[in-house]
Design an enzyme around this catalytic site. Structure first.
Site, PDB file in Angstrom:
ATOM      1  N   HIS A 155       0.671  -0.765  -0.249  1.00 50.28           N
ATOM      2  CA  HIS A 155      -0.526  -0.149  -0.070  1.00 50.28           C
ATOM      3  C   HIS A 155       0.591   1.115   0.673  1.00 50.28           C
ATOM      4  O   HIS A 155       1.902   1.107   0.172  1.00 50.28           O
ATOM      5  CB  HIS A 155      -1.097  -0.116   1.274  1.00 50.28           C
ATOM      6  N   HIS A 203      -5.260  -1.988   4.932  1.00 50.29           N
ATOM      7  CA  HIS A 203      -5.176  -1.309   3.995  1.00 50.29           C
ATOM      8  C   HIS A 203      -4.635  -1.209   2.697  1.00 50.29           C
ATOM      9  O   HIS A 203      -3.625  -2.222   2.963  1.00 50.29           O
ATOM     10  CB  HIS A 203      -4.468   0.341   4.433  1.00 50.29           C
ATOM     11  N   HIS A 218       4.977   7.307   2.253  1.00 55.22           N
ATOM     12  CA  HIS A 218       5.469   6.243   2.582  1.00 55.22           C
ATOM     13  C   HIS A 218       4.376   4.849   1.398  1.00 55.22           C
ATOM     14  O   HIS A 218       4.083   5.153   0.812  1.00 55.22           O
ATOM     15  CB  HIS A 218       5.861   5.326   3.299  1.00 55.22           C
ATOM     16  N   HIS A 250       1.856  -0.150  14.984  1.00 58.98           N
ATOM     17  CA  HIS A 250       0.908   0.846  14.702  1.00 58.98           C
ATOM     18  C   HIS A 250      -0.296   0.669  15.592  1.00 58.98           C
ATOM     19  O   HIS A 250      -0.916  -0.770  15.576  1.00 58.98           O
ATOM     20  CB  HIS A 250       0.229   0.538  13.141  1.00 58.98           C
ATOM     21  N   TYR A 259      10.475   1.940   9.299  1.00 60.22           N
ATOM     22  CA  TYR A 259      10.304   2.820   7.842  1.00 60.22           C
ATOM     23  C   TYR A 259      11.331   3.201   8.214  1.00 60.22           C
ATOM     24  O   TYR A 259      12.070   3.262   9.009  1.00 60.22           O
ATOM     25  CB  TYR A 259       9.960   4.231   8.706  1.00 60.22           C
ATOM     26  N   GLU A 269       8.409   1.180   4.259  1.00 59.14           N
ATOM     27  CA  GLU A 269       8.113   0.779   5.352  1.00 59.14           C
ATOM     28  C   GLU A 269       8.422  -1.229   4.425  1.00 59.14           C
ATOM     29  O   GLU A 269       7.501  -0.961   3.967  1.00 59.14           O
ATOM     30  CB  GLU A 269       6.500   1.395   5.395  1.00 59.14           C
TER      31      GLU A 269
END
Lengths: 311, 311, 311, 311
Positions: A155, A203, A218, A250, A259, A269
């Site tokens: 993503h 996501h 990112h 997260h 990251y 990431e």
């Protein structure tokens, strides 16, 4: 069909300041595989478990950042329908068709600018030379992987001003689901973060509200587990890569993450974990008083560099 | 919508010989959460990360096995359409509507018998009291979990005779994708195993060819990682549960897995891992000369008990 | 000094039927590093985190098995003292000094036959060219590892008749501690398994009672974690190595483990985990009614092949 | 005996500002087990895999910090000998015998102040009620663990001025081995960090050069693996504990780690991994230009709070 319409993030096109150090980073540190170069000097790469011809495009330019991100749709018919609906929505600008072959092994792409200023593409055709383990009696992982060796491009997180308009476009026209949101203000009336999915993933694309249009936070790649996140962290140090933050987790998406920056300053990431999303699952809401925990669950602090260093 | 039609395995109804030992197994060993009992004495349970009211139903009976498996669809409209198409397909028998409320907190269900003899249900409504971490600023995992503590009911593997008919029904009528198949015979002309998905998961239901109709191989539950598979294996020994096989890895789906039996002899699996499936991904094919490796990747041997102990 | 006397397993010398397939196995599958060959055609290898010149010696012979196992002691003075005490104990036979240089980069070795019939060596000098990460600002792991890539040769398990005599020799003369024991008989009066350590490890050498003298069960190598045990299991299948048992866990020592065979039929183990042993820690006792659980904690069954296939 | 003299860190005595929040922290967050309280109001605790009666002592006081750290030696004879040698060394001050019973279930302790100003104790007798899994047919881990649930108290890191004197005392009198050192200055002539071990562990006690005497940096507890470090990090957030740094990896010792504070501001560490140390292993040297990488391998930066927040 159970999965229809927009299927997945298909590619991200990144600008890098110098091609050779970038390529060394994306192949030896991150561990992608080069699949083609074209006459313009662009390099096309993919992760080992992807069937499509490429998922990352690198182009030498004067400034880093993202040129565009493309999504694969399920058919040419869907591509035509969605192109028409995007145009008719009034939410997109600069709509255009990119001819077949402009990306190698790829059919026509419909490109448009979303309210946050980013160029997004849809396409239905890209050759599928297959993943590195093949489709007949495959091993669970291939030999000769290098670096962090993520299995997939996963993503992007993008920053821009009109997040409301962009979310409306992705939800109402492109059929995405809002898996998680961050809201601010006394009544939570301002959407400051939106995590959108067209699949069972937590996501496929995400947006953060920001005064400027078209900023890139990112591009993210999928690892198998938390042990691989540690290996990635070790590689960052062994190869003297610029670390941003991690290993950590997260709150948003539950993913375990790290990251870092490519030599041009584009943030990458690698992450693992999360949960299985369904379109009827209630949207998870983070309130701004818990924003620290939402972003980095362990230290629960807002990190200025993470929030504001963009390309 | 990007995910439409049949969304996910919604419940599996299992027969157990004695309710109390079964319940102890499913709550203390496996670690599901009891959510309701009904007047018939059935017990309804769920895993901690599921939003729906229940995903496992236990009923005391004279023989173990599966009564039925149900799939959630995206809307009442889809339910009506799929019910009609299932009936019209000529592939299903014993079609019937189960009235709303027959399962607690659940709307009408359309039940039918598939060519392999199993009862399958579709439903559009089941209350969503939410998962154990909630939807507002959630933690990544809840406190007070017990046992193996899978996050979700994941899939079932069923044995039956007319696998071709069942696969045709799932693919052509219900919109499933054939993620992996096992073929036999000189030209691979006989489909002996089919792993079907309506999502990005490697499988939501699977079938193995077998002379008898309507046999149950296992119900499977999702763990987060290979470390949790070891913890599950340790719990199997600590609680004196009957182990079938594992920890090991499947060639099919790449999952890391362990199998064991509930006190009535119904096989359970907990597993982690796999890959992200898409409907345009080529079907992975296993040939019967590699069947050992397909099933258990590490020892590559056919295991008679695993193949033939059914309920 | 806090650690004195016998320090560690220093080498194991194995007979293989054909050198080239053996070498391919030990370097590409197991992932040891070749450090020397000698005029007799012996090959010397080590694991990546070992400082000593070698820890495994392979020799081509008509039958597989172990020639001898050697332990490093803390000084030449200790070597002389222990040699004298071993001779005086009356528990060892065939005592002899092997001259310096018989192993490359190695000083004199004192060899003797223990009551179970195995040849054991003590030595004080072996060059320490260092581990693969060096001693100045080292990385946590080196690049270019192959195969399972254990960090160390860890221990051997040996079968023989007079376990009581051997344990007496190791405890009373060589200063080992009995970390765990398996006892049989109505009053637990027969010692059938002994796990001995000269360090904080759960075992440095182990013995199982068996009617024949001088049989070899396995040589074991240390992995970092349970994820590496899975990787080792995958490599076993990818490289078509003969798997014995695993991945699983031992009750004895708590180690997570997998067993397999080299091309000559010598059993190898790679494992991770365990606990920190101290000499004042009570010996853990396994009773023969729990022997299944002691050996393989998950399936709790006695495995004839594991118990009786020896070289 | 192969392990002789000083065997292990036996206890650390910490001052806390308020006993009840401290106890909640050490039992519910860290997951130690209370084993006794005494008439002074001190609370004694242990980790689940420790055989000794206690390893952590909490005392309410006006300022946080460490009162003393105690090491178990192998016998009363050794205790007398080491006490005499410590006194004769001229390196220790304030030597005194603490009578048996001053700690519950514990014999006499010999206490002395080392050149860096810390109080260190030696003792030979403390009751061993056993670990939580027992010594007969033990399971690999006990039920009913809480919090991070480390298996052992592992080591302390202390700050003080005369590191040279302290290292001399630990090496030359107490028989410790210098596993790793950090050196500064143009020729590396100043020892600024010393990691000392009396066992196969990478460290049992460590010292950092600092202008003040008798400062406490952290007490560390052992976890099994990197997955448990993530669980610990999650618990830190779930329980709103003050996080210092992590999850990350140390260059020194290779350990994977996370640091946090008890409610009084005493720093705790939980960690996993490392390597097997032997007394003949060359000391690993870190040079001050690589100090960032030495301390936190991933971000390679000096962290002022980590270096200077002490109790």
């Amino acid at each position: 069909m159970a999965l229809t319409g927009v299927l997945r993030p298909g590619h991200v096109a990144l600008r890098v300041l110098e091609l050779e150090p970038a390529l060394k980073h994306y192949t030896e540190v991150l561990g992608l595989i080069e699949t083609a170069r074209d006459a313009q000097g662009r390099v096309f790469l993919k992760a080992w478990d992807e069937h499509d011809h490429h998922s990352v495009v690198l182009r030498e330019a004067d400034s880093p950042g993202m040129d565009y991100m493309g999504f694969r749709v399920d058919s040419g018919h869907t591509l035509e329908r969605l192109a028409r609906e995007v145009e008719q929505s009034g939410l997109a600008t600069a709509c255009q068709w990119i001819p077949a072959g402009e990306h190698p092994h790829t059919g026509v792409r419909f490109r448009f600018t979303i309210p946050t200023g980013h160029a997004i593409e849809l396409f239905a055709d890209k050759d599928k030379p297959g993943c590195r383990t093949g489709d007949i009696n495959p091993d669970p992982w291939p030999d000769d992987l290098r670096g962090m060796a993520p299995s997939r491009f996963d993503h992007c997180l993008l920053y821009g001003d009109d997040v409301d308009g962009t979310v409306k476009l992705f939800r109402e026209v492109l059929g995405f689901s809002l898996a998680e949101q961050v809201v601010a203000g006394p009544d939570g009336e301002t959407l400051i973060g939106a995590f959108l999915t067209c699949s069972n993933k937590a996501h496929d694309i995400a947006f953060i509200r920001h005064p400027e249009k078209n900023r890139f936070h990112h591009a993210s790649f999928l690892l198998d587990n938390w042990g691989e996140v540690l290996k990635a962290a070790d590689i960052i140090s062994k190869k003297d890569v610029s670390l941003d933050i991690g290993p950590t987790r997260h709150g948003i998406t539950r993913g375990a993450t790290i990251y870092f920056f490519d030599p041009s300053g584009n943030r990458n990431e690698v992450f693992s974990g999360g949960y299985i999303h369904y379109p009827d699952k209630p949207t998870i809401t983070w309130t701004d008083n818990e924003l620290g925990r939402a972003i980095f669950y362990h230290d629960r602090k807002l990190n200025e560099a993470f929030l504001n260093v963009l390309t």
